[in-house]
Design a protein around this motif. Structure first.
Motif, PDB file in Angstrom:
ATOM      1  N   HIS A 334       0.805  -1.217   0.000  1.00  0.00           N
ATOM      2  CA  HIS A 334       0.000   0.000   0.000  1.00  0.00           C
ATOM      3  C   HIS A 334       0.837   1.267   0.000  1.00  0.00           C
ATOM      4  O   HIS A 334       0.306   2.374  -0.030  1.00  0.00           O
ATOM      5  N   SER A 335       2.130   1.105   0.058  1.00  0.00           N
ATOM      6  CA  SER A 335       2.986   2.305   0.083  1.00  0.00           C
ATOM      7  C   SER A 335       3.008   2.965  -1.285  1.00  0.00           C
ATOM      8  O   SER A 335       2.920   2.297  -2.320  1.00  0.00           O
ATOM      9  N   GLY A 336       3.146   4.273  -1.253  1.00  0.00           N
ATOM     10  CA  GLY A 336       3.149   5.006  -2.516  1.00  0.00           C
ATOM     11  C   GLY A 336       4.561   5.267  -3.021  1.00  0.00           C
ATOM     12  O   GLY A 336       5.552   4.942  -2.365  1.00  0.00           O
ATOM     13  N   ARG A 337       4.591   5.876  -4.219  1.00  0.00           N
ATOM     14  CA  ARG A 337       5.859   6.241  -4.854  1.00  0.00           C
ATOM     15  C   ARG A 337       6.697   7.162  -3.968  1.00  0.00           C
ATOM     16  O   ARG A 337       7.899   7.068  -3.912  1.00  0.00           O
ATOM     17  N   HIS A 338       5.985   8.073  -3.282  1.00  0.00           N
ATOM     18  CA  HIS A 338       6.693   9.069  -2.476  1.00  0.00           C
ATOM     19  C   HIS A 338       7.487   8.398  -1.350  1.00  0.00           C
ATOM     20  O   HIS A 338       8.685   8.626  -1.183  1.00  0.00           O
ATOM     21  N   PHE A 351      16.622   8.825  -7.609  1.00  0.00           N
ATOM     22  CA  PHE A 351      16.332   8.467  -8.993  1.00  0.00           C
ATOM     23  C   PHE A 351      15.537   9.548  -9.695  1.00  0.00           C
ATOM     24  O   PHE A 351      14.760  10.260  -9.044  1.00  0.00           O
ATOM     25  N   ASP A 352      15.717   9.624 -11.008  1.00  0.00           N
ATOM     26  CA  ASP A 352      14.816  10.508 -11.745  1.00  0.00           C
ATOM     27  C   ASP A 352      13.444   9.796 -11.825  1.00  0.00           C
ATOM     28  O   ASP A 352      13.316   8.622 -11.468  1.00  0.00           O
ATOM     29  N   ARG A 353      12.441  10.524 -12.303  1.00  0.00           N
ATOM     30  CA  ARG A 353      11.064  10.014 -12.271  1.00  0.00           C
ATOM     31  C   ARG A 353      10.896   8.671 -12.959  1.00  0.00           C
ATOM     32  O   ARG A 353      10.283   7.748 -12.453  1.00  0.00           O
ATOM     33  N   ARG A 354      11.532   8.589 -14.153  1.00  0.00           N
ATOM     34  CA  ARG A 354      11.341   7.385 -14.958  1.00  0.00           C
ATOM     35  C   ARG A 354      11.908   6.148 -14.246  1.00  0.00           C
ATOM     36  O   ARG A 354      11.285   5.095 -14.188  1.00  0.00           O
ATOM     37  N   THR A 355      13.102   6.321 -13.688  1.00  0.00           N
ATOM     38  CA  THR A 355      13.719   5.172 -13.016  1.00  0.00           C
ATOM     39  C   THR A 355      12.941   4.818 -11.761  1.00  0.00           C
ATOM     40  O   THR A 355      12.741   3.644 -11.451  1.00  0.00           O
ATOM     41  N   LEU A 356      12.484   5.855 -11.054  1.00  0.00           N
ATOM     42  CA  LEU A 356      11.711   5.577  -9.843  1.00  0.00           C
ATOM     43  C   LEU A 356      10.435   4.814 -10.208  1.00  0.00           C
ATOM     44  O   LEU A 356      10.034   3.885  -9.507  1.00  0.00           O
ATOM     45  N   ASP A 357       9.814   5.189 -11.342  1.00  0.00           N
ATOM     46  CA  ASP A 357       8.616   4.461 -11.793  1.00  0.00           C
ATOM     47  C   ASP A 357       8.919   2.978 -11.969  1.00  0.00           C
ATOM     48  O   ASP A 357       8.147   2.112 -11.567  1.00  0.00           O
ATOM     49  N   GLU A 358      10.050   2.717 -12.584  1.00  0.00           N
ATOM     50  CA  GLU A 358      10.427   1.336 -12.847  1.00  0.00           C
ATOM     51  C   GLU A 358      10.683   0.586 -11.527  1.00  0.00           C
ATOM     52  O   GLU A 358      10.201  -0.529 -11.324  1.00  0.00           O
ATOM     53  N   VAL A 359      11.426   1.266 -10.629  1.00  0.00           N
ATOM     54  CA  VAL A 359      11.686   0.648  -9.320  1.00  0.00           C
ATOM     55  C   VAL A 359      10.349   0.405  -8.627  1.00  0.00           C
ATOM     56  O   VAL A 359      10.125  -0.650  -8.032  1.00  0.00           O
ATOM     57  N   TYR A 360       9.444   1.363  -8.738  1.00  0.00           N
ATOM     58  CA  TYR A 360       8.139   1.261  -8.063  1.00  0.00           C
ATOM     59  C   TYR A 360       7.333   0.081  -8.602  1.00  0.00           C
ATOM     60  O   TYR A 360       6.737  -0.696  -7.845  1.00  0.00           O
ATOM     61  N   ARG A 361       7.330  -0.063  -9.944  1.00  0.00           N
ATOM     62  CA  ARG A 361       6.569  -1.177 -10.544  1.00  0.00           C
ATOM     63  C   ARG A 361       7.052  -2.515  -9.974  1.00  0.00           C
ATOM     64  O   ARG A 361       6.273  -3.368  -9.581  1.00  0.00           O
ATOM     65  N   ARG A 362       8.369  -2.642  -9.916  1.00  0.00           N
ATOM     66  CA  ARG A 362       8.928  -3.912  -9.447  1.00  0.00           C
ATOM     67  C   ARG A 362       8.677  -4.077  -7.954  1.00  0.00           C
ATOM     68  O   ARG A 362       8.484  -5.187  -7.454  1.00  0.00           O
ATOM     69  N   PHE A 363       8.714  -2.946  -7.237  1.00  0.00           N
ATOM     70  CA  PHE A 363       8.462  -2.966  -5.793  1.00  0.00           C
ATOM     71  C   PHE A 363       7.040  -3.477  -5.506  1.00  0.00           C
ATOM     72  O   PHE A 363       6.831  -4.328  -4.641  1.00  0.00           O
ATOM     73  N   VAL A 364       6.066  -2.976  -6.279  1.00  0.00           N
ATOM     74  CA  VAL A 364       4.676  -3.389  -6.038  1.00  0.00           C
ATOM     75  C   VAL A 364       4.519  -4.885  -6.293  1.00  0.00           C
ATOM     76  O   VAL A 364       3.856  -5.603  -5.535  1.00  0.00           O
ATOM     77  N   THR A 385      17.416  -3.479 -10.865  1.00  0.00           N
ATOM     78  CA  THR A 385      16.811  -2.534 -11.810  1.00  0.00           C
ATOM     79  C   THR A 385      17.880  -1.649 -12.422  1.00  0.00           C
ATOM     80  O   THR A 385      17.799  -1.216 -13.555  1.00  0.00           O
ATOM     81  N   HIS A 386      18.876  -1.388 -11.590  1.00  0.00           N
ATOM     82  CA  HIS A 386      19.825  -0.339 -11.906  1.00  0.00           C
ATOM     83  C   HIS A 386      21.187  -0.920 -12.221  1.00  0.00           C
ATOM     84  O   HIS A 386      22.200  -0.424 -11.772  1.00  0.00           O
ATOM     85  N   LYS A 387      21.203  -2.039 -12.940  1.00  0.00           N
ATOM     86  CA  LYS A 387      22.491  -2.660 -13.267  1.00  0.00           C
ATOM     87  C   LYS A 387      23.336  -1.685 -14.055  1.00  0.00           C
ATOM     88  O   LYS A 387      22.914  -1.174 -15.088  1.00  0.00           O
ATOM     89  N   PRO A 388      24.593  -1.409 -13.582  1.00  0.00           N
ATOM     90  CA  PRO A 388      25.430  -0.497 -14.350  1.00  0.00           C
ATOM     91  C   PRO A 388      25.807  -1.103 -15.700  1.00  0.00           C
ATOM     92  O   PRO A 388      25.751  -2.314 -15.871  1.00  0.00           O
ATOM     93  N   THR A 389      26.205  -0.236 -16.633  1.00  0.00           N
ATOM     94  CA  THR A 389      26.518  -0.704 -17.979  1.00  0.00           C
ATOM     95  C   THR A 389      27.781  -1.548 -17.986  1.00  0.00           C
ATOM     96  O   THR A 389      27.969  -2.396 -18.820  1.00  0.00           O
ATOM     97  N   THR A 390      28.715  -1.289 -17.049  1.00  0.00           N
ATOM     98  CA  THR A 390      29.910  -2.123 -16.934  1.00  0.00           C
ATOM     99  C   THR A 390      29.846  -2.721 -15.549  1.00  0.00           C
ATOM    100  O   THR A 390      28.930  -2.460 -14.786  1.00  0.00           O
TER     101      THR A 390
END
Ligand code: KIV
Ligand code: ZN
Length: 456
Positions: A334-338, A351-364, A385-390
Motif C-alpha cells: 500500500h505504500s506510494g511512490r513518495h 532516482f529521476d522520475r522514470r527510473t523511480l517508476d520502474e523501481v516502483y513497478r517492481r516494488f509493487v 533494476t539499476h544494473k550499471p553498464t559495466t
C-alpha cells in the motif's frame, strides 16, 4: 562550552585497512563513490589506499586525491624508498597530502617477519621518515605491533621518528591483543617518555580480535590520543578495526564520559554504512551497534509499549541522528511512490522520475508476494533494476573540469551502445525533507545535541 572540548581527529581507513577484509575489495569507481560519502561524513583524514600494493590501488589514491579536496588524503607506505616514492607520486596533487609510513617494532615481527635487529629497525624507521618528510610536510609513522613491542624500544623508535620529522605517531594494536586499561597506560607512557611528543599528534589504531577495538580507542583518547583510526561498519583485517560510527556516537551520546569533539556529521552515518555494504556485497551484522538493521528495532512487547509511550525508555539516541530511516515507516503494497522514493534516498539512491517508476513497478510486484519489503529486499531490487553498464559502480560526483572533457568523451561513446542511466547519488534531505548537514571546513558544532537524544 563545547569549544573547550578537545578535538579528536577522525582518520577513516575504510578504503585501506577496511579493504583488507576478505570480500571487501573495491574497484576505483567504487572507491571514489565511497570516498565522496566519507567526505560527507566529515572525517578529518581519508586513508585512500596503499599505492605500491597494485596499479589499481595507486590509481584509486591518485583519483581520490584529485577530487576529494577537503580532508587530508593519506597513502600508506612501508618504510622503504620505493613505497614512499610511489605513495608520494599518487598523493602529490592532493590539496592536503599525508604519507603514512609503517614499520614493525615488536621482537616477534623483527625476528620472524623482517629478520632484522632492533638497531636496524631504528635506523630504517628514521631514514624512512626523513625521506617521506623530504617529499611531504605531513608524515605519519606507525610502529606496527606496538602493543607487543618492548615499551623502552618503542619509545626510542618514536624519539627517532619525531626527530626525523613525523607529525603524527600512530600506535597500532595490530593484532587486537590489548585491553583498555593497558592501552591507555601505553599512551600515557609514550606521553611521559617520548621527546618532543607535545609537538605531534598521538593516534590510536585498534583491531577488534577480542572485541575491544572501540573501548581501546576510547581509552587511548582518555589518555591523550587526539586522532583515532577507524572504519565504517568496523570492517578491516581479520576481526576488523574500531568502528567509526561507534566511536563518534559514544562521544555524542556520552559527553559526560567522553568530553570530546569530532567533526563527524552523524546524519550521514547510515547512508555511508549502506553504501559500503552495497558496494562490497558484505551485509552489516543485524545487531551491529548504530548501523545494524536491529539497532533501532524493538521486538519484545514490553519494549514496544515503552517506546511508543516514550522512546527514551529504550533508545539512547534517535534513529534520525544517525540517518536511520524512521523504523515506523513500513514499506508494503500500500505504500506510494513518495514513501518509496524517500526510502531509496535514505539508502543512498536518488532516482529521476522514470527510473523511480520502474523501481516502483517492481516494488509493487514484490510487495504483492511478501508482506513487508525490508531494506535489503529493496537494495536487491534497486541493484537489479539499476544494473550499471559495466561491472563498475557508476561515479556519482561531478568530475573536476580537467577530467570532465575526457569523461564526456567516454560517456558519449558509451551512449552509442546503451543510453546513460541515472547515477545514484547521496540524499541531500532527511526523511522529513529537511536538508541533511554536510561536512564543513570548520568544527562540527554540537548545536544539534538535543537532536541526538530523544527529548533531551
Ligand atoms: O594494524 C596495523 O598495524 C596497521 C598499520 C599499517 C597502521 O594497519
Ligand atoms: Zn590495521
Amino acid at each position: 562550552m563545547t569549544a573547550e572540548r578537545p578535538r579528536i581527529r577522525i582518520f577513516d581507513t575504510t578504503l585501506r585497512d577496511g579493504e583488507q577484509s576478505p570480500g571487501c575489495s573495491m574497484n576505483q569507481q567504487e572507491k571514489l563513490r565511497l570516498a565522496h560519502q566519507i567526505d560527507r561524513l566529515g572525517v578529518d583524514v581519508i586513508e585512500a589506499g596503499f599505492p605500491i600494493a597494485s596499479d589499481g590501488d595507486f590509481e584509486s589514491v591518485k583519483a581520490i586525491a584529485a577530487v576529494v579536496r577537503r580532508p587530508i588524503i593519506a597513502g600508506l607506505a612501508r618504510a622503504c624508498r620505493p613505497d614512499i616514492e610511489r605513495a608520494w607520486e599518487a598523493l602529490q596533487y592532493a590539496a592536503r597530502p599525508r604519507i603514512h609510513v609503517f614499520l614493525a617494532t615488536s621482537d616477534i615481527h623483527l625476528q620472524y617477519k623482517l629478520r632484522m635487529t632492533r638497531d636496524q629497525c631504528l635506523a630504517q624507521a628514521r631514514e624512512a621518515v626523513r625521506l617521506a618528510k623530504s617529499l611531504c610536510d605531513d608524515v605519519e609513522f606507525s610502529p606496527e605491533d606496538a602493543t607487543r613491542t618492548d615499551p623502552d624500544f618503542l619509545c626510542r623508535v618514536l624519539d627517532a621518528v619525531i626527530e626525523a620529522g613525523a607529525t603524527t605517531l600512530n600506535i597500532p594494536d595490530t593484532v587486537g591483543y590489548a585491553i583498555p586499561s593497558e592501552f591507555g597506560a601505553l599512551i600515557g607512557t609514550i606521553r611521559d617518555r617520548v621527546q618532543g611528543i607535545e609537538n605531534v599528534t598521538i593516534s590510536a589504531h585498534c583491531h577488534n580480535d577480542l572485541g575491544m577495538a572501540v573501548a581501546n580507542a576510547l581509552a587511548a583518547v582518555a589518555a591523550g590520543a587526539r586522532q583515532v583510526e577507524c572504519t565504517i561498519n568496523g570492517i578491516g583485517e581479520r576481526a576488523g578495526n574500531a568502528s567509526l560510527e561507534e566511536i563518534a556516537m559514544a562521544m555524542r551520546v556520552r559527553p559526560d564520559q567522553y568530553p570530546y569533539e569530532t567533526s563527524v556529521v552523524s546524519e550521514q552515518i547510515f547512508v555511508a554504512s549502506q553504501m559500503l555494504s552495497e558496494i562490497t556485497g558484505v551485509p552489516v551484522q543485524p545487531n551491529k551497534a548504530i548501523t545494524g538493521r536491529n539497532a533501532f528495532a524493538h521486538e519484545a512487547g514490553i519494549h514496544q509499549d515503552g517506546v511508543l509511550k516514550n522512546p527514551l525508555t529504550y533508545e539512547i539516541m534517535t534513529p534520525r541522528s544517525v540517518g536511520v530511516p524512521d523504523s515506523r515507516l513500513v514499506l508494503g503494497k500500500h505504500s506510494g511512490r513518495h514513501a518509496l522514493g524517500i526510502r531509496c534516498e535514505q539508502l543512498g539512491y536518488q532516482f529521476d522520475r522514470r527510473t523511480l517508476d520502474e523501481v516502483y513497478r517492481r516494488f509493487v510486484r514484490l510487495a504483492d508476494k511478501i508482506k513487508h519489503v525490508e531494506d535489503h529486499h529493496l537494495l536487491e531490487l534497486i541493484r537489479d533494476t539499476h544494473k550499471p553498464t559495466t561491472s563498475a559502480t557508476p561515479l556519482i560526483e561531478p568530475i573536476p573540469s580537467t577530467m570532465a572533457a575526457a569523461a564526456s568523451v567516454s560517456t558519449e561513446s558509451a551512449s552509442i551502445s546503451e543510453p546513460a542511466k541515472p547515477f545514484p547519488v547521496a540524499p541531500t534531505t532527511n526523511p522529513f525533507g529537511a536538508p541533511l548537514p554536510v561536512a564543513s571546513e570548520g568544527h562540527h558544532e554540537q548545536t544539534q545535541q538535543e537532536d541526538y537524544l530523544w527529548g533531551v
